[in-house]
Write a protein that holds these residues in place. Structure first.
Motif, mmCIF file in Angstrom:
data_model
loop_
_atom_site.group_PDB
_atom_site.id
_atom_site.type_symbol
_atom_site.label_atom_id
_atom_site.label_comp_id
_atom_site.label_asym_id
_atom_site.label_seq_id
_atom_site.Cartn_x
_atom_site.Cartn_y
_atom_site.Cartn_z
ATOM 1 N N GLU A 33 -8.039 -26.095 -14.933
ATOM 2 C CA GLU A 33 -9.441 -26.672 -15.417
ATOM 3 C C GLU A 33 -9.067 -26.121 -16.744
ATOM 4 O O GLU A 33 -9.213 -24.756 -17.616
ATOM 5 N N HIS A 79 -12.318 -21.648 -13.337
ATOM 6 C CA HIS A 79 -10.936 -22.244 -13.444
ATOM 7 C C HIS A 79 -10.952 -23.220 -12.429
ATOM 8 O O HIS A 79 -11.835 -23.560 -11.564
ATOM 9 N N MET A 127 -1.903 -19.707 -17.846
ATOM 10 C CA MET A 127 -2.673 -19.235 -16.771
ATOM 11 C C MET A 127 -1.472 -19.788 -15.739
ATOM 12 O O MET A 127 -2.174 -20.722 -15.068
ATOM 13 N N CYS A 136 -3.480 -23.512 -13.279
ATOM 14 C CA CYS A 136 -4.743 -23.157 -13.614
ATOM 15 C C CYS A 136 -5.477 -25.078 -13.863
ATOM 16 O O CYS A 136 -4.934 -25.349 -14.917
ATOM 17 N N CYS A 184 -9.935 -23.163 -19.286
ATOM 18 C CA CYS A 184 -10.514 -22.683 -19.179
ATOM 19 C C CYS A 184 -10.579 -21.951 -20.984
ATOM 20 O O CYS A 184 -11.801 -20.228 -20.334
ATOM 21 N N HIS A 210 -5.667 -20.504 -21.860
ATOM 22 C CA HIS A 210 -5.537 -22.104 -20.569
ATOM 23 C C HIS A 210 -4.026 -22.285 -20.107
ATOM 24 O O HIS A 210 -3.390 -22.150 -18.995
#
Ligand SMILES: [Cu+2]
Length: 237
Positions: A201, A164, A210, A199, A203, A207
């Motif tokens: 990245e 992450h 997040m 977040c 993931c 995602h």
């Protein structure tokens, strides 16, 4: 072409600096990062313009005339030109890299009284652990991120599953959460309020969900919140 390039550079730099790139800043260090960003823009825009001017000029000046199927003139290169176009960018990039390194080193210098907050990423939520207000070893766990103003916070970042990236745009910094290692970043909250935690990245499927928020509060309010959260956790066992 030089005059067009100069005019385009000036317009480009003014437009780039005029754009409000970042959300409101909530940490002391944001000023230095925003200045660094402005310097990068001031250097990059004229280089972009120079490249585009040369490209557009060459496309127009050296275009094959209709029906011209012949080869171009054989050229063996120009040593002086090649030395210049390698050396100049090398110097520019090196100076900017050193400047960026100095700024990051300066704003991330560890303060002895910093607050340590453990950050754990998992698909698809962030969890936090705070030092126990009673001095006990047991950390205070929470899904909420609350930090006091005026004190450096060190985020120690881990992940339970995949990679992450812990990012608070209002704090200007982010770093990957990598399985098996602990990564860090430090900042000193200065403006009270609520800001996004993201977040950064890709993931997994969730995602984009997040995301959470960080509350920057007065030190007394932080202490009260931490004690209450610790007491609640103790009650629940
Ligand atoms: Cu993620």
């Amino acid at each position: 072409m030089a005059i067009y390039g100069l005019i385009a550079s000036v317009i480009g730099v003014v437009a780039a600096l005029w754009i409000d790139w970042f959300p409101p800043a909530a940490v002391q260090e944001a000023k230095d990062i925003d200045t660094l960003w402005d310097v990068l823009l001031i250097v990059s825009v004229p280089i972009f313009v120079l490249v585009m001017v040369v490209v557009i000029y060459c496309v127009r000046a050296f275009k094959a005339r209709p029906g011209d199927m012949g080869d171009g003139e054989p050229i063996h290169g120009n040593t002086m030109l090649e030395v210049v176009w390698v050396a100049v960018p090398f110097v520019i990039v090196s100076v900017l890299a050193v400047y960026g390194w100095i700024v990051l080193d300066d704003i991330e210098a560890k303060k002895p009284d910093r607050l340590q907050v453990e950050v754990r990423g998992q698909q698809f939520i962030w969890r936090y652990e705070y030092p126990n207000p009673t001095g006990g070893k047991e950390k205070v766990k929470s899904y909420d991120l609350v930090v006091p103003t005026g004190r450096q916070v060190e985020f120690n970042i881990n992940t339970d599953d995949v990679i992450h990236d812990f990012w608070i745009p209002a704090f200007r910094l982010k770093i990957d959460a990598v399985p098996g290692i602990t990564t860090h970043w430090r900042a000193t909250p200065s403006e009270k309020g609520s800001y996004d935690v993201l977040c950064a990245e890709l993931c997994g499927l969730g995602h984009s969900t997040m995301r959470g928020s960080v509350r920057v509060v007065a030190p007394e309010e932080y202490d009260a919140w931490l004690s209450k959260t610790a007491a609640k956790a103790a009650e629940e066992g």
